[in-house]
Design an enzyme around this catalytic site. Structure first.
Site, mmCIF file in Angstrom:
data_model
loop_
_atom_site.group_PDB
_atom_site.id
_atom_site.type_symbol
_atom_site.label_atom_id
_atom_site.label_comp_id
_atom_site.label_asym_id
_atom_site.label_seq_id
_atom_site.Cartn_x
_atom_site.Cartn_y
_atom_site.Cartn_z
ATOM 1 N N GLY A 210 12.815 -1.957 2.940
ATOM 2 C CA GLY A 210 11.799 -1.403 3.836
ATOM 3 C C GLY A 210 11.885 0.102 3.902
ATOM 4 N N ASN A 211 11.194 0.664 4.877
ATOM 5 C CA ASN A 211 11.219 2.112 5.076
ATOM 6 C C ASN A 211 11.219 2.408 6.575
ATOM 7 O OD1 ASN A 211 8.301 2.428 5.983
ATOM 8 N ND2 ASN A 211 7.995 1.539 3.933
#
Length: 402
Positions: A210-211
């Site tokens: 993810g980020n």
């Protein structure tokens, strides 16, 4: 400078009790509020409650305090009129200019921004008569927020629920902050699609790539567009933020899901803004069970494959040539150079380029950026609230729409 003058119209629906919370938010944030309920609204919340919470007298009739001409003066002196809940009956009266009580008279005399927050059963909201009345009000410059989806009265569920008071207040606050410009609903009649948040690409049932995107900039874009009269579809990826009042929210998890939702919503959109941080890659294989750590062994390398390039696809395959596509570029170095290259590569009309990193952009309430245009323009937006950047983006979009 005195307190902002707000008229809170309350019509006769079960959601009238939620307007008490909206009233509290206005008064506690320094607004002077005059509550104007309909007679039927008083069946749900009494006059004494409205008067005590607002600190102002409450009336439903034009015949009270006639010497003060309340049916004219209340609307004339307002900085904002918000009707929450707005029933199908009040929407119909407002659309046709009927004035049989103090609230509908106030609506006719107001020269300030007017926000309607509908709440009713799904069948009533979807009825052709209601939809035509809403379209009429929007065409005249009123802001009519879309109702939320959820539990209605009894066991019924569907579209027609009053949005949460906190989000109604945020929508109204945005309108008030625009000042005289709030009467210029330059996005009225426009459908805008906004993606927000960050996608997550599953590796196994408990892990993902993810980020750090919080979605706050995309949500600021949505709230600002709503305040400017737009119909907003918000494709939200893993944000945990409250739904903006009036937006149709579509929740997604992965880049593939986001692509599907955005392309579907964009089929009749005037503007698409890709503010979400979409993962460039995803694991090539998904492990059905949790990947175990084995003593004495290094983990196997994670093979990645490319995700679809949603921004480039949107730019290349627009459903109509007038559609405007806006992209975002989060860069860590050579910000403008990388941004210009990305703008040429993606083919969008505007690209919002900002530097990200520790304490920069992601998760913050502030942002700064340069908005690059395909026509060679560059607009610098100084460090400030994300809502300020959102306003600047919509200014640039509105100029291109016109």
């Amino acid at each position: 400078m005195g307190k902002p003058q707000v008229v809170l119209g309350v019509s006769g629906g079960i959601a009238a009790y939620k307007a008490c919370e909206l009233l509290r938010r206005f008064t506690e944030s320094g607004h002077d509020v005059r509550v104007v309920p309909t007679a039927s609204a008083l069946h749900f919340v009494g006059e004494a409650t409205w008067s005590a919470l607002s600190g102002n007298p409450v009336s439903t009739e034009v015949w009270e305090s006639v010497h003060e001409v309340p049916h004219v003066r209340i609307g004339q002196g307002a900085d904002l009129v918000v009707v929450a809940p707005a029933t199908a009956d009040v929407l119909a009266k407002a659309a046709h200019g009927l004035a049989d009580d103090l609230l509908t008279n106030t609506l006719l005399t107001a020269r300030c921004p007017v926000v309607f927050v509908p709440a009713m059963h799904t069948e009533m909201w979807e009825h052709a008569a209601t939809q035509e009345n809403v379209a009429t009000l929007r065409r005249r410059g009123a802001i009519v927020l879309e109702p939320a989806v959820g539990r209605l009265t009894g066991v019924d569920t569907g579209k027609g629920r009053l949005p949460e008071p906190a989000e109604i207040f945020e929508a109204c606050r945005r309108v008030l902050l625009r000042g005289p410009r709030a009467l210029e609903t330059d996005l009225a009649g426009r459908h805008v699609v906004i993606s927000a948040g960050g996608t997550r690409e599953p590796l196994d049932p408990v892990r993902y790539l993810g980020n750090r995107s919080s979605g706050k900039q995309g949500y600021a874009l949505a709230r600002t567009a709503l305040a400017r009269g737009a119909r907003v579809t918000l494709v939200s990826a893993n944000t945990g933020l409250a739904d903006p009042a009036g937006a149709d929210v579509v929740r997604v998890g992965t880049a593939v899901q986001l692509r599907e939702a955005v392309l579907k919503a964009a089929s009749d959109a005037d503007v698409v803004v890709m503010a979400a941080a979409v993962a460039d890659f995803r694991p090539a294989r998904y492990a059905e069970g949790k990947i175990k750590k084995k003593d004495g062994e290094e983990p196997a390398p994670v093979e990645l494959v490319r995700n679809p390039d949603v921004l480039a696809e949107l730019s290349a395959e627009r459903p109509h040539p007038a559609q405007i596509v806006v992209g975002f570029a989060a860069e860590t170095d050579d910000v403008l150079a990388n941004g210009r290259a990305k703008l040429a590569r993606k083919g969008c009309d505007l690209l919002v380029v900002n530097e990200v990193g520790d304490h920069k952009a992601f998760g913050s309430e502030e942002n700064e950026a340069v908005v690059l245009g395909a026509d060679g323009t560059e607009t610098a937006v100084p460090y400030g609230p994300k809502e300020a950047l959102a306003e600047q983006v919509w200014d640039l979009v509105a100029a291109r729409l016109s």
